[in-house]
Write a protein that holds these residues in place. Structure first.
Motif, PDB file in Angstrom:
ATOM      1  N   LEU A   1     -12.845 -12.857 -16.609  1.00  0.00           N
ATOM      2  CA  LEU A   1     -11.560 -12.912 -16.115  1.00  0.00           C
ATOM      3  C   LEU A   1     -11.184 -11.691 -15.144  1.00  0.00           C
ATOM      4  O   LEU A   1     -11.157 -10.782 -15.894  1.00  0.00           O
ATOM      5  CB  LEU A   1     -10.703 -13.298 -17.350  1.00  0.00           C
ATOM      6  N   ALA A   2     -10.872 -11.774 -14.136  1.00  0.00           N
ATOM      7  CA  ALA A   2     -10.292 -10.980 -13.331  1.00  0.00           C
ATOM      8  C   ALA A   2      -9.073 -11.021 -12.798  1.00  0.00           C
ATOM      9  O   ALA A   2      -8.394 -12.295 -12.486  1.00  0.00           O
ATOM     10  CB  ALA A   2     -11.038 -10.834 -12.066  1.00  0.00           C
ATOM     11  N   ARG A   3      -8.176 -10.225 -12.581  1.00  0.00           N
ATOM     12  CA  ARG A   3      -6.887 -10.200 -11.889  1.00  0.00           C
ATOM     13  C   ARG A   3      -6.508  -9.318 -10.890  1.00  0.00           C
ATOM     14  O   ARG A   3      -6.956  -8.093 -10.911  1.00  0.00           O
ATOM     15  CB  ARG A   3      -5.716  -9.817 -12.924  1.00  0.00           C
ATOM     16  N   ASN A   4      -6.426  -9.912  -9.712  1.00  0.00           N
ATOM     17  CA  ASN A   4      -6.438  -8.984  -8.361  1.00  0.00           C
ATOM     18  C   ASN A   4      -7.633  -8.250  -8.276  1.00  0.00           C
ATOM     19  O   ASN A   4      -7.672  -7.117  -7.881  1.00  0.00           O
ATOM     20  CB  ASN A   4      -5.221  -8.205  -8.486  1.00  0.00           C
ATOM     21  N   GLY A   5      -8.612  -9.078  -8.517  1.00  0.00           N
ATOM     22  CA  GLY A   5      -9.894  -8.455  -8.173  1.00  0.00           C
ATOM     23  C   GLY A   5     -10.703  -7.469  -9.158  1.00  0.00           C
ATOM     24  O   GLY A   5     -11.867  -7.198  -9.039  1.00  0.00           O
ATOM     25  N   GLU A   6      -9.876  -7.062 -10.188  1.00  0.00           N
ATOM     26  CA  GLU A   6     -10.316  -6.302 -11.579  1.00  0.00           C
ATOM     27  C   GLU A   6     -10.601  -6.854 -12.594  1.00  0.00           C
ATOM     28  O   GLU A   6      -9.828  -7.775 -13.113  1.00  0.00           O
ATOM     29  CB  GLU A   6      -9.114  -5.386 -11.436  1.00  0.00           C
ATOM     30  N   ILE A   7     -11.753  -6.824 -13.232  1.00  0.00           N
ATOM     31  CA  ILE A   7     -12.191  -7.470 -14.275  1.00  0.00           C
ATOM     32  C   ILE A   7     -11.337  -7.011 -15.567  1.00  0.00           C
ATOM     33  O   ILE A   7     -11.381  -5.747 -15.777  1.00  0.00           O
ATOM     34  CB  ILE A   7     -13.716  -7.453 -14.672  1.00  0.00           C
ATOM     35  N   GLU A   8     -10.837  -8.020 -16.299  1.00  0.00           N
ATOM     36  CA  GLU A   8      -9.898  -7.638 -17.370  1.00  0.00           C
ATOM     37  C   GLU A   8     -10.295  -8.152 -18.745  1.00  0.00           C
ATOM     38  O   GLU A   8     -10.031  -7.474 -19.743  1.00  0.00           O
ATOM     39  CB  GLU A   8      -8.407  -8.168 -17.173  1.00  0.00           C
ATOM     40  N   GLU A   9     -10.913  -9.222 -18.914  1.00  0.00           N
ATOM     41  CA  GLU A   9     -11.551  -9.745 -20.058  1.00  0.00           C
ATOM     42  C   GLU A   9     -12.906 -10.529 -19.851  1.00  0.00           C
ATOM     43  O   GLU A   9     -13.021 -11.131 -18.770  1.00  0.00           O
ATOM     44  CB  GLU A   9     -10.598 -10.838 -20.716  1.00  0.00           C
ATOM     45  N   THR A  10     -13.929 -10.248 -21.004  1.00  0.00           N
ATOM     46  CA  THR A  10     -15.011 -11.098 -20.776  1.00  0.00           C
ATOM     47  C   THR A  10     -15.247 -11.747 -22.220  1.00  0.00           C
ATOM     48  O   THR A  10     -14.894 -11.271 -23.098  1.00  0.00           O
ATOM     49  CB  THR A  10     -16.199 -10.296 -20.417  1.00  0.00           C
ATOM     50  N   GLY A  11     -15.839 -12.674 -22.215  1.00  0.00           N
ATOM     51  CA  GLY A  11     -16.378 -13.262 -23.339  1.00  0.00           C
ATOM     52  C   GLY A  11     -17.444 -14.403 -23.196  1.00  0.00           C
ATOM     53  O   GLY A  11     -17.705 -14.901 -22.188  1.00  0.00           O
ATOM     54  N   VAL A  12     -18.090 -15.149 -24.509  1.00  0.00           N
ATOM     55  CA  VAL A  12     -18.637 -16.316 -24.333  1.00  0.00           C
ATOM     56  C   VAL A  12     -18.003 -17.355 -25.386  1.00  0.00           C
ATOM     57  O   VAL A  12     -17.535 -17.048 -26.341  1.00  0.00           O
ATOM     58  CB  VAL A  12     -20.076 -16.128 -24.652  1.00  0.00           C
ATOM     59  N   ALA A  13     -18.394 -18.514 -24.949  1.00  0.00           N
ATOM     60  CA  ALA A  13     -17.719 -19.632 -25.707  1.00  0.00           C
ATOM     61  C   ALA A  13     -18.040 -19.817 -27.140  1.00  0.00           C
ATOM     62  O   ALA A  13     -17.303 -20.101 -27.956  1.00  0.00           O
ATOM     63  CB  ALA A  13     -18.036 -20.800 -25.061  1.00  0.00           C
ATOM     64  N   ALA A  14     -19.184 -19.136 -27.429  1.00  0.00           N
ATOM     65  CA  ALA A  14     -19.700 -18.990 -28.879  1.00  0.00           C
ATOM     66  C   ALA A  14     -18.547 -18.301 -29.844  1.00  0.00           C
ATOM     67  O   ALA A  14     -18.604 -18.216 -30.819  1.00  0.00           O
ATOM     68  CB  ALA A  14     -20.877 -18.415 -28.986  1.00  0.00           C
ATOM     69  N   GLY A  15     -17.590 -17.548 -29.099  1.00  0.00           N
ATOM     70  CA  GLY A  15     -16.699 -16.671 -29.977  1.00  0.00           C
ATOM     71  C   GLY A  15     -15.402 -17.628 -30.334  1.00  0.00           C
ATOM     72  O   GLY A  15     -14.844 -17.357 -31.132  1.00  0.00           O
ATOM     73  N   VAL A  16     -15.440 -19.090 -29.923  1.00  0.00           N
ATOM     74  CA  VAL A  16     -14.745 -20.109 -30.612  1.00  0.00           C
ATOM     75  C   VAL A  16     -15.357 -20.806 -31.690  1.00  0.00           C
ATOM     76  O   VAL A  16     -16.300 -21.598 -31.722  1.00  0.00           O
ATOM     77  CB  VAL A  16     -14.396 -21.041 -29.543  1.00  0.00           C
ATOM     78  N   LEU A  17     -15.086 -20.110 -32.979  1.00  0.00           N
ATOM     79  CA  LEU A  17     -15.855 -20.657 -34.139  1.00  0.00           C
ATOM     80  C   LEU A  17     -17.184 -21.002 -34.207  1.00  0.00           C
ATOM     81  O   LEU A  17     -17.740 -21.967 -34.826  1.00  0.00           O
ATOM     82  CB  LEU A  17     -15.210 -22.133 -34.702  1.00  0.00           C
ATOM     83  N   GLY A  18     -18.144 -20.296 -33.493  1.00  0.00           N
ATOM     84  CA  GLY A  18     -19.482 -20.435 -33.298  1.00  0.00           C
ATOM     85  C   GLY A  18     -19.819 -21.299 -32.230  1.00  0.00           C
ATOM     86  O   GLY A  18     -21.085 -21.172 -31.905  1.00  0.00           O
ATOM     87  N   HIS A  19     -19.057 -22.352 -32.043  1.00  0.00           N
ATOM     88  CA  HIS A  19     -19.334 -23.396 -31.053  1.00  0.00           C
ATOM     89  C   HIS A  19     -18.027 -24.002 -30.544  1.00  0.00           C
ATOM     90  O   HIS A  19     -17.154 -24.156 -31.237  1.00  0.00           O
ATOM     91  CB  HIS A  19     -20.380 -24.600 -31.436  1.00  0.00           C
ATOM     92  N   PRO A  20     -17.812 -24.125 -29.341  1.00  0.00           N
ATOM     93  CA  PRO A  20     -16.466 -24.364 -28.885  1.00  0.00           C
ATOM     94  C   PRO A  20     -15.877 -25.663 -29.296  1.00  0.00           C
ATOM     95  O   PRO A  20     -14.808 -26.230 -29.356  1.00  0.00           O
ATOM     96  CB  PRO A  20     -16.437 -24.195 -27.179  1.00  0.00           C
ATOM     97  N   ALA A  21     -17.024 -26.729 -29.462  1.00  0.00           N
ATOM     98  CA  ALA A  21     -16.795 -27.890 -29.780  1.00  0.00           C
ATOM     99  C   ALA A  21     -16.462 -28.073 -31.433  1.00  0.00           C
ATOM    100  O   ALA A  21     -15.995 -29.179 -31.966  1.00  0.00           O
ATOM    101  CB  ALA A  21     -17.942 -28.972 -29.642  1.00  0.00           C
ATOM    102  N   THR A  22     -16.740 -26.930 -32.131  1.00  0.00           N
ATOM    103  CA  THR A  22     -16.106 -26.926 -33.566  1.00  0.00           C
ATOM    104  C   THR A  22     -14.810 -27.077 -33.547  1.00  0.00           C
ATOM    105  O   THR A  22     -14.290 -27.781 -34.565  1.00  0.00           O
ATOM    106  CB  THR A  22     -16.600 -25.728 -34.244  1.00  0.00           C
ATOM    107  N   GLY A  23     -13.881 -27.004 -32.719  1.00  0.00           N
ATOM    108  CA  GLY A  23     -12.603 -26.927 -32.682  1.00  0.00           C
ATOM    109  C   GLY A  23     -12.029 -28.247 -32.694  1.00  0.00           C
ATOM    110  O   GLY A  23     -10.985 -28.671 -33.121  1.00  0.00           O
ATOM    111  N   VAL A  24     -12.766 -28.964 -31.832  1.00  0.00           N
ATOM    112  CA  VAL A  24     -12.671 -30.490 -31.520  1.00  0.00           C
ATOM    113  C   VAL A  24     -12.720 -31.253 -33.002  1.00  0.00           C
ATOM    114  O   VAL A  24     -11.952 -32.128 -33.222  1.00  0.00           O
ATOM    115  CB  VAL A  24     -13.515 -31.021 -30.648  1.00  0.00           C
ATOM    116  N   ALA A  25     -13.778 -30.819 -33.631  1.00  0.00           N
ATOM    117  CA  ALA A  25     -14.024 -31.559 -35.010  1.00  0.00           C
ATOM    118  C   ALA A  25     -12.826 -30.928 -35.868  1.00  0.00           C
ATOM    119  O   ALA A  25     -12.116 -31.728 -36.621  1.00  0.00           O
ATOM    120  CB  ALA A  25     -15.369 -31.205 -35.720  1.00  0.00           C
TER     121      ALA A  25
END
Length: 261
Positions: free
Chosen positions: A186-210
């Motif tokens: 994630l960048a704001r005005n060309g400068e990277i501010e945040e990074t991550g991977v989707a596994a950060g959401v409960l180990g798998h992003p679809a876990t939140g759907v369940a």
């Protein structure tokens, strides 16, 4: 527990804050005995007011599903809110910052459901089977309650701080890609501010759907076919201001860009 009159009055305060883009004092400061069930009742009254005014429900958001977000807010359990048709933008959009209060951006995946999903015993496998496709998304947070000292009761009542989302165009079925390892830069005005991977959401992003299917079942509801589910951020929220250009690179799932005006 709050009285029905209190719940209706707070929902009216939040509707007015949404209309004026204002901020109200914490609910928990005024009503220290308010419960999570009270806060979902407030959200429900507010939701019904919005629907009665002509807005159309298109899905739900899940919040506070990652350690990054829990640490950023001091709240340690997930929550959910609702999303309306007039809050969905495409990549490249120019978005008026005056629509929102306490404006921040989060990096997420959204899921479109191919079939209904009901709790109370929904599993990750059940959620994956029900998903039609995943699409990258930015969530725009919109907080109408003062941030200092807020609890999950305040956040839920305020529709889980949902403001809008910006959707990418790259759609993938769950069997086409390992969703756990979708990156977000994630960048704001060309400068990277945040990074991550989707596994950060409960180990798998679809876990939140369940989790969501099981949670709404407590309120006598289920997730419906065609609903969009915004699954929760895998980065900390990034503050934005008028004039900011935001860009997020999701690797194999493409890039989202927008500008706040």
């Amino acid at each position: 527990m709050l009285s029905p009159d209190d719940i209706t009055a707070i929902a009216a305060d939040l509707a007015e804050a949404d209309r004026t883009h204002g901020v109200i004092p914490r609910i928990t400061a005024r009503y220290p005995d308010a419960t999570v069930e009270d806060s979902y009742a407030i959200q429900g009254v507010w939701r019904d007011r919005m629907i009665a005014s002509g807005r159309r429900l298109v899905g739900r958001k899940i919040g506070l599903t990652s350690k990054a977000m829990q640490q950023a807010t001091g709240i340690t359990e997930p929550d959910y809110g609702v999303m309306f048709d007039d809050t969905v933008f495409g990549s490249g959009a120019e978005i008026s910052i005056d629509r929102f209060s306490n404006v921040r951006v989060e990096v997420e995946l959204a899921f479109s459901l191919a079939r209904p999903l009901a709790g109370p015993d929904c599993t990750l496998d059940d959620a994956i089977d029900a998903i039609d496709y995943a699409v990258p998304a930015l969530e725009i947070l919109n907080s109408h309650i003062e941030l200092e000292g807020r609890t999950i009761v305040d956040t839920i009542a305020d529709n889980a701080a949902y403001g809008a989302m910006v959707l990418g165009s790259e759609r993938r079925r769950p069997d086409e890609i390992d969703l756990r390892w979708v990156p977000g830069v994630l960048a704001r005005n060309g400068e990277i501010e945040e990074t991550g991977v989707a596994a950060g959401v409960l180990g798998h992003p679809a876990t939140g759907v369940a989790w969501l299917a099981n949670k709404v079942s407590q309120h006598g509801a289920r997730l419906e076919a065609g609903e969009l589910i915004l699954a929760g951020s895998f980065t900390r929220p990034m503050w934005v201001s008028r004039g900011d250009e935001v860009r997020c690179d999701y690797g194999p799932m493409g890039v989202i860009a927008c500008r706040f005006v």
